[in-house]
Design a protein around this motif. Structure first.
Motif, short mmCIF file in Angstrom:
data_model
loop_
_atom_site.label_atom_id
_atom_site.label_comp_id
_atom_site.label_asym_id
_atom_site.label_seq_id
_atom_site.Cartn_x
_atom_site.Cartn_y
_atom_site.Cartn_z
N ASP B 56 102.83 -29.75 41.31
CA ASP B 56 102.99 -30.23 42.68
C ASP B 56 103.87 -29.28 43.46
N SER B 57 103.26 -28.48 44.31
CA SER B 57 104.05 -27.55 45.13
C SER B 57 104.35 -28.16 46.49
N GLY B 58 103.76 -29.30 46.79
CA GLY B 58 103.90 -29.90 48.11
C GLY B 58 105.26 -30.51 48.38
N VAL B 59 106.03 -30.74 47.33
CA VAL B 59 107.34 -31.37 47.56
C VAL B 59 108.26 -30.44 48.35
N ARG B 60 107.86 -29.19 48.44
CA ARG B 60 108.72 -28.25 49.16
C ARG B 60 108.24 -28.01 50.61
N ASP B 61 107.36 -28.85 51.09
CA ASP B 61 106.91 -28.70 52.48
C ASP B 61 108.10 -28.81 53.43
N ASN B 62 108.04 -28.02 54.51
CA ASN B 62 109.09 -28.13 55.53
C ASN B 62 108.46 -28.47 56.88
N LEU B 63 109.30 -28.58 57.90
CA LEU B 63 108.80 -29.01 59.21
C LEU B 63 107.81 -28.01 59.82
N TYR B 64 108.07 -26.72 59.59
CA TYR B 64 107.16 -25.69 60.11
C TYR B 64 105.75 -25.89 59.54
N LEU B 66 104.46 -28.60 58.18
CA LEU B 66 103.85 -29.85 58.62
C LEU B 66 103.33 -29.74 60.05
N ALA B 67 104.16 -29.11 60.91
CA ALA B 67 103.73 -28.92 62.31
C ALA B 67 102.53 -27.98 62.37
N GLY B 68 102.58 -26.93 61.58
CA GLY B 68 101.47 -25.97 61.55
C GLY B 68 100.18 -26.63 61.10
N ARG B 69 100.29 -27.46 60.08
CA ARG B 69 99.09 -28.14 59.57
C ARG B 69 98.52 -29.06 60.64
N LEU B 70 99.41 -29.70 61.37
CA LEU B 70 98.97 -30.62 62.43
C LEU B 70 98.25 -29.86 63.54
N LEU B 71 98.86 -28.76 63.97
CA LEU B 71 98.29 -28.01 65.09
C LEU B 71 97.02 -27.26 64.71
N CYS B 72 96.88 -26.93 63.46
CA CYS B 72 95.67 -26.22 63.03
C CYS B 72 94.41 -27.05 63.26
N LEU B 77 95.34 -25.14 70.03
CA LEU B 77 96.67 -24.83 69.49
C LEU B 77 96.62 -24.28 68.06
N ALA B 78 95.42 -24.04 67.57
CA ALA B 78 95.29 -23.57 66.19
C ALA B 78 96.05 -22.26 65.93
N PRO B 79 95.98 -21.28 66.85
CA PRO B 79 96.73 -20.03 66.59
C PRO B 79 98.23 -20.29 66.42
N LEU B 80 98.77 -21.17 67.25
CA LEU B 80 100.18 -21.54 67.11
C LEU B 80 100.41 -22.23 65.76
N GLY B 81 99.45 -23.05 65.40
CA GLY B 81 99.55 -23.75 64.11
C GLY B 81 99.61 -22.79 62.95
N TYR B 82 98.72 -21.76 62.99
CA TYR B 82 98.73 -20.77 61.90
C TYR B 82 100.07 -20.03 61.85
N SER B 83 100.58 -19.70 63.03
CA SER B 83 101.87 -18.99 63.08
C SER B 83 102.98 -19.84 62.49
N LEU B 84 102.99 -21.11 62.86
CA LEU B 84 104.01 -22.02 62.34
C LEU B 84 103.88 -22.17 60.83
N ALA B 85 102.63 -22.30 60.39
CA ALA B 85 102.40 -22.46 58.95
C ALA B 85 102.88 -21.21 58.20
N ALA B 86 102.58 -20.04 58.78
CA ALA B 86 103.02 -18.79 58.13
C ALA B 86 104.55 -18.73 58.07
N ILE B 89 105.70 -21.03 55.34
CA ILE B 89 105.50 -20.45 54.01
C ILE B 89 106.57 -19.39 53.72
N LYS B 90 106.85 -18.56 54.75
CA LYS B 90 107.90 -17.53 54.57
C LYS B 90 109.23 -18.18 54.22
N LYS B 91 109.50 -19.28 54.89
CA LYS B 91 110.77 -19.97 54.70
C LYS B 91 110.96 -20.47 53.26
#
Lengths: 203, 111
Positions: B56-64, B66-72, B77-86, B89-91
């Motif tokens: 289970d790698s999902g326990v480490r999800d952060n706000l970026y 979650l927001a990215g997944r929502l906007l995707c 707003l998908a491009p913004l979503g991808y940026s947030l998700a990236a 992930i970096k975080k």
């Protein structure tokens, strides 16, 4: 074949359908409340057990009958199971998912909610049982359709299939209880029981 | 994030250097249920525990993330979503790498 009945909480409609399939409940009349309450998993499963696939028994065709709870995610259940089956080269015709939720009425939902979600079993269980009695013949019809669908396989094939199944980890009996009032389920002794033991948390 | 309606699908990603096959599975908010489902599947088909390891790698999800997944899911707003998700992930990349390292170590120590 493994036939897996599923519903939201795995406590009422799927238990009833699996019991009908195995002959633990009659098909010609609506059972009394006590008959439902004698079923081992009726109105029993809690949220922390959802997703677990319970073995109920083996039918007269040699099919293994299971039930599970999948909350409001039937597709997730089927996709994950199918994905895992694909990984281990298990053929698609080795298992069948049957959604019993479409036979559930409002009374069942209401009673089930009170009993399972709120924990007021004393009030919820009679209500959900009343609902199950009202929906009973719809569930019987569903089970009949499934049996017609899967019963076309010859019993010979089923026996061969079961013989190829390795023995399970646990030695639980092939069914939860004997049929009520001496009724015959048409079941035969399990060959290579593919059963498993569910360990309750802390139990 | 590129997979639409992919929830519940088991996606093959390839094999690692030890020959273990790697898969990805995404399920929103039903972690416990999926664990029990996988456990039941293993029991029903008598699959040894070391043959299938659900991490289970999902326990480490952060706000970026979650927001990215929502906007995707949004067309505009998908491009913004991808940026947030990236960014998300970096975080958590270090912790993800650590998780993978732990899993690999455990796998390599198996007999």
């Amino acid at each position: 074949m493994k036939i897996i009945y599923h519903c939201y909480g795995g406590a009422h409609s799927s238990v009833t359908a699996a019991a009908i399939h195995l002959g633990l409940l009659p098909v010609d009349h609506v059972p009394e409340k006590q008959e439902f309450w004698q079923l081992p998993l009726f109105d029993r499963q809690d949220a922390d057990e959802h997703g677990h696939i319970y073995f109920m028994g083996i039918d007269e065709f040699g099919h293994e009958i299971y039930l599970t709870a999948r909350r409001s995610r039937p597709l997730v259940l089927e996709k994950v199971f199918a994905g895992l089956a694909g990984i281990f080269d298990i053929p698609q015709d080795d298992y069948l998912f049957v959604n019993v939720m479409e036979k559930v009425n409002l009374t069942m939902k209401f009673g089930g909610f009170i009993s399972r979600r709120w924990g007021f079993i004393r009030f919820g269980r009679p209500i959900v049982t009343m609902g199950t009695q009202a929906a009973y013949f719809r569930v019987v019809e569903l089970v009949r359709k499934i049996k017609d669908q899967v019963g076309k396989d010859s019993e010979k094939d089923s026996v061969l299939q079961r013989q190829q199944t390795a023995s399970g980890r646990a030695g639980r009996s092939h069914t939860y209880r004997t049929p009520a009032r001496g009724e015959s389920t048409g079941q035969k002794p399990a060959v290579g029981p593919a059963v498993f033991e569910y360990k309750r948390r802390g139990g | 994030m590129n997979i639409r309606d992919g929830e519940g699908n088991v996606v093959s990603l390839g094999s690692d250097e030890q020959g273990d096959k790697i898969y990805a599975l995404s399920v929103k908010g039903e972690r416990g249920m999926v664990h029990r489902l996988v456990e039941s599947f293993q029991s029903i088909y008598n699959i040894p525990e070391d043959e299938l390891n659900l991490v289970d790698s999902g326990v480490r999800d952060n706000l970026y993330l979650l927001a990215g997944r929502l906007l995707c899911g949004s067309r505009f707003l998908a491009p913004l979503g991808y940026s947030l998700a990236a960014a998300g992930i970096k975080k958590i990349y270090g912790r993800l790498a650590e998780l993978v390292h732990d899993v690999k170590t455990v796998r390599s120590n198996l007999p």
